[in-house]
Design an enzyme around this catalytic site. Sequence first.
Site, short mmCIF file in Angstrom:
data_model
loop_
_atom_site.label_atom_id
_atom_site.label_comp_id
_atom_site.label_asym_id
_atom_site.label_seq_id
_atom_site.Cartn_x
_atom_site.Cartn_y
_atom_site.Cartn_z
CG ASN A 162 16.33 -84.01 -57.17
OD1 ASN A 162 15.76 -83.02 -57.56
ND2 ASN A 162 17.48 -84.07 -56.84
CE LYS A 185 11.29 -77.97 -68.44
NZ LYS A 185 10.53 -79.33 -67.86
N GLY A 239 19.18 -78.58 -62.25
CA GLY A 239 19.39 -79.93 -62.93
C GLY A 239 20.75 -80.33 -63.09
CB SER A 240 22.04 -82.49 -65.37
OG SER A 240 21.56 -82.04 -66.62
CD GLU A 261 21.81 -73.70 -56.49
OE1 GLU A 261 22.62 -74.53 -56.32
OE2 GLU A 261 21.71 -72.59 -56.05
CB CYS A 295 22.45 -81.79 -56.59
SG CYS A 295 21.64 -80.61 -55.65
CD GLU A 385 25.14 -84.98 -59.96
OE1 GLU A 385 24.67 -85.01 -60.51
OE2 GLU A 385 24.64 -84.18 -58.70
CB SER A 445 18.81 -78.67 -47.70
OG SER A 445 19.42 -79.44 -48.59
#
Length: 487
Positions: A162, A185, A239-240, A261, A295, A385, A445
């Site tokens: 994202n 990665k 990520g999730s 995160e 997120c 989410e 952010s």
Amino acid sequence: MPGHRHSHDDLSCLPLRLLIDGDWRDAADNRRITVENPATGKEIAQVADAHAADATAALDAACRAQAPWAALPPRQRADLLHRAYEGLCADRDRFTRVISLETGKPQAEAQAEVDYAAGFLRWFAEEAVRIHGREQQAPGGGSRQIISRWPVGPCLLITPWNFPLAMITRKVGPALAAGCTMVLKPAEQTPLTAILFCRLMQEIALPQGVLNLITTTRADIVVGTLLADKRLRKLSFTGSTRVGRLLLAGAAASILRTSMELGGNNPFIVFDDADLDRAVDSAVQAKLRNLGQACTAANRFLVQDGIAAPFTERLVQRFAALSADNLGPMIGAAARANTHGLVQDAAARGARLVLGGKMPAGHGYYYPPTILTQVPADAPLLHQEIFGPVAPIQIFTTEADALAMANDSGYGLAAYACTRDLDRVIRLQGGVETGMLGINTGILSDPAAPFGGIKQSGLGREGGTEGIDEYLTTRYTAIATPATSGT
Ligand code: ADP
């Protein structure tokens, strides 16, 4: 069209391979990933699809580079990060185009991401020369204690699609500043931005092997191989929560240091005393930045009964005025189907669809801004989410109700509140169970602030003075004082 010409040039000069020990290589079994443009659903490029052997080769390189990189004076690491910052700023337009191409983000949002991403490189260039330990006398006397900070060692950095650049610099910046080497990665949907970034790092003469890039569709095998390798010392993941939980289980075998995160279920609370204009502006930012695919996106709106009608009316007007061109497409078919499924499910449970909610026909993964009211408390979109441009609105009566609703979640990433009552702000600061709280703003952010969550939203912080701690470990040395010194 000039835009297409540029994008074509951007890709034709990119090495669409893995970066291992300073060399751009194909995958060991020669497989490739097809990257698509979410605005058209068409293929834009093919990049190398790493397998386990490539991951091990990347970690070999990171391990070889670790000692010399850590031994470099902090000022030299800082200078490299400053050069990376300047290089990214100088190449802002190309980064903007590539991000926009593979995520579908409108150019303005992609450009904002480049600036945000560059900010981490500058911030951590500044932090690299401010890694402090301490020294103290043992309270009982007899020795002096030196507490020092050291790089944790080779890291695995796993990033999502994202914010394909900012999520990289938010990890690579502090890792480099701390003196760590790494295997990066990125998400399989957005390898091109990662390749462009790694090429920039080569151009500014980052020593080979310090940053290695593994693009892959076989994340479970590739990451599993690295987690099982005892030479790896650190995992940082964005990520999730589902994948984060899997990776934490994998990290348990070697007691790996981790930063996580993960997801959120972020409430956006509007109190009767809010400035309505600012509340609506902040709500649009918090919900529609990146089309809700963030997120930190507001997942649910809790609005006090006295302001609910005008707030809803104004939000509907603002959402309705935005076109697909302003907003861009979602990342892919599965993401869009998931968001639409949550909307349909809520409607079937009795929620009122006041805007959007219809799956558009045609190319690209577009989805309209959507607003739902009278959402029943058990609707899954209030608990999962949404990751799309959908705003469910619930009404509350008292501040205590709002707090109870806000905290009724296993997640604890971000919350937003709009109010002009300072005492209430102080109460919310202590009462809202999230790692981040925005008051009268929809944006949290900032490279200088510690980003992160509590509860199932994660472990550790990124950015701020806290961000570099994740890549440092503490060692302590006791030095016996000579009898003659007296202390
Ligand atoms: P999202 O829903 O945002 O795609 P994911 O958690 O699925 O979030 O993906 C975030 C990152 O985790 C991506 O780089 C993805 O490739 C990686 N990933 C997904 N599944 C796994 C897995 N089983 N093991 C390791 N990494 C994974």
